[in-house]
Design a protein around this motif. Sequence first.
Motif, PDB file in Angstrom:
ATOM      1  N   ILE A 231       0.915  -1.211   0.168  1.00 54.93           N
ATOM      2  CA  ILE A 231       0.076  -0.097  -0.091  1.00 54.93           C
ATOM      3  C   ILE A 231       1.062   1.286  -0.062  1.00 54.93           C
ATOM      4  O   ILE A 231       0.408   2.138  -0.571  1.00 54.93           O
ATOM      5  CB  ILE A 231      -0.992   0.032   1.263  1.00 54.93           C
TER       6      ILE A 231
ATOM      7  N   THR B 131       2.049   2.413  -3.301  1.00 53.80           N
ATOM      8  CA  THR B 131       1.064   3.131  -4.229  1.00 53.80           C
ATOM      9  C   THR B 131       1.125   4.657  -3.969  1.00 53.80           C
ATOM     10  O   THR B 131       0.668   5.365  -5.030  1.00 53.80           O
ATOM     11  CB  THR B 131      -0.466   2.849  -3.802  1.00 53.80           C
TER      12      THR B 131
ATOM     13  N   SER C  48      -4.164   3.780  -9.326  1.00 55.24           N
ATOM     14  CA  SER C  48      -4.404   2.690  -8.513  1.00 55.24           C
ATOM     15  C   SER C  48      -5.593   1.963  -8.893  1.00 55.24           C
ATOM     16  O   SER C  48      -5.788   0.740  -8.558  1.00 55.24           O
ATOM     17  CB  SER C  48      -5.149   3.470  -7.114  1.00 55.24           C
TER      18      SER C  48
ATOM     19  N   GLN D 223      -7.409   5.023  -0.305  1.00 58.71           N
ATOM     20  CA  GLN D 223      -6.133   5.662  -0.480  1.00 58.71           C
ATOM     21  C   GLN D 223      -6.236   7.294  -0.812  1.00 58.71           C
ATOM     22  O   GLN D 223      -5.245   7.856  -0.422  1.00 58.71           O
ATOM     23  CB  GLN D 223      -5.581   4.831  -1.711  1.00 58.71           C
TER      24      GLN D 223
END
Lengths: 278, 327
Positions: free
Chosen positions: A22, A25, A93, A138
């Motif tokens: 994560i 990203t 993403s 996110q």
Amino acid sequence: MSALASLTMRELKKWYRRRIAIIFTFITPLFWLALFGKSMNLYSLLKIPSNVPPQFVQFVQQAIDQIIIAAFGTKDYFTFLATGMFSVFILFSSMFSGMSLIFDRRLGYLSRLLVAPIRRETIFLSRVISSIIRSLLQFTALLIIAIALGLQLGDGFNIIHLASLYATLALLALAFSTLFIALSLKIEEHDTAIAITNLLNLPLMFASNSIFPKNQMPQWLQIIADINPLTHSNIIIRKLVIEASLDIPIKSLAYLLGIAILTTILGLYLSRKLLKHL
Amino acid sequence: MEGLTKIYNGEVLAVDNISFEVYEGEIFGFLGPNGAGKTTTINMLNTLIKPTKGYAELYGYVLGKEDDKIRRIIGLVPQELTADDELTGYENIMLQASLYGVDKTTAKKRAEDLLNMVDLYDAANRLVKTYSGGMRRRLELVMGLIHYPKILFLDEPTLGLDVQTRAKIWEYIRNLRKEYGITIFMTTHYMEEADQLCDRIGIIDKGKIIALGTPRELKNMLKGDIILAEVNNLNNFDTKELPKIISEIKDVKVVDGKLAITTERGENTLPKIINILTEKGVNVTSVELLKPSLEQVFLYLTGRKIREEEALDSIKMRAIMRRRRRM
């Protein structure tokens, strides 16, 4: 729980458990925000030279302000860039949302899903929904970082603007994730998917108004930017965030909506067709 | 099932016009070397791949027409380990249950029973990536059973497992039939497994069923033991003479330069055979006495041992499958 909900949860659980991934990203958009956005300080580049007669300083300053505002909609280039990176972040993403399907095919989990008495569209939709949820979560982190770095919200920015911002990004995430997942329905190797992704990500970003305004682009590039969904989501987002206005151009909204509906229908149709058998 | 055929790419005939019946509640085994078409047959029956032609019916549902209904009544334990290794065993099971619309309370109860049956209860909340190969096999079994299917497809259920674990899996499979009355359709290339476990066996080779029956019926086809003799200078000896000299000998074949002699009471005829061959000027370099087993049945039917071609065939088959997928 329904099959759709469980399969969506599966994706989210796996994502949550890969915490290290994560972090990665965020790296690309963060670089753009912190390094590019902060170093490219247009306003200080256009500082009034010391040899300008004092009585003109005020006029020159006004002229510079108006030029910058006319081009970027704000005096602060960082705010312009940050609001442009929101959509780019959703693109980045969503691009890898098809990857889980490719791995499921390779590792045999897909066979498990295909022999189950579930609708073929469920397999597709579970990835789409989880991808949208993932992107928006996110994005929340990115929004906080951007504000911390100096993103200036327009005067009167309120919860309705914020909700509209999320809705716009959700629509964009829907368009991109359905497209990239549909592309992954029959792909066997993840290298292929990565190649497609790398082929598309930077061109899509540059051929839009994410980093620079569209109207200073050559004619041919403007045409490309006009069909790029990023351009339209940026127009809407900047209206919402920089101007704190709900006066969204209908054309851009309709375009985004149209693209999202089209890619969703395409994805549903292809998943029905291509996931019938292994 | 009638005339089921699968042709890959219009060139590779994987399953060639096979017809057979599996009875309700039995353990039916498909035995054959890798690449014989076992998995292809299973995957056609479980709706995973589309037959090129042919007709099949499962509990009255027609394959290709009522796939969704078929999917409801079958369970599949595939050859590869396909549980999601980033989830726990329990999460995998519950997810599987939801795919079949089993409600949570029922699923919990069943999961507990099944996990206990395969001795996996304590490991259920661990991530699957921490499991050993045997544990993963057992988890696959539970996942294939959580919706209480009427037919369970087991594709090489003990592939790559050690002897003890294999025996354990056999026990579970027998239990399943006893407790749940499930019809089990399994494939294997382990002779012993087919012999021990299956009520009836279909021997499949190069996409065709070459024999079908109970293990006993199949072994009775042999009419005795087999003596394999490696020999030199066979040229000036007529193998047809052997049965005339020794009455116990039923059949003599020459396979890859070896004599394959089918005989009663192999222990007694073996010394005689060696004597006669030596007298006739045939040089015997090694002999092997094989008692009736499915291995010998396969040898008898095809002239080949099941394991000899196994490696080669599976490599070839995989290459073909890969090519097919790319297209």
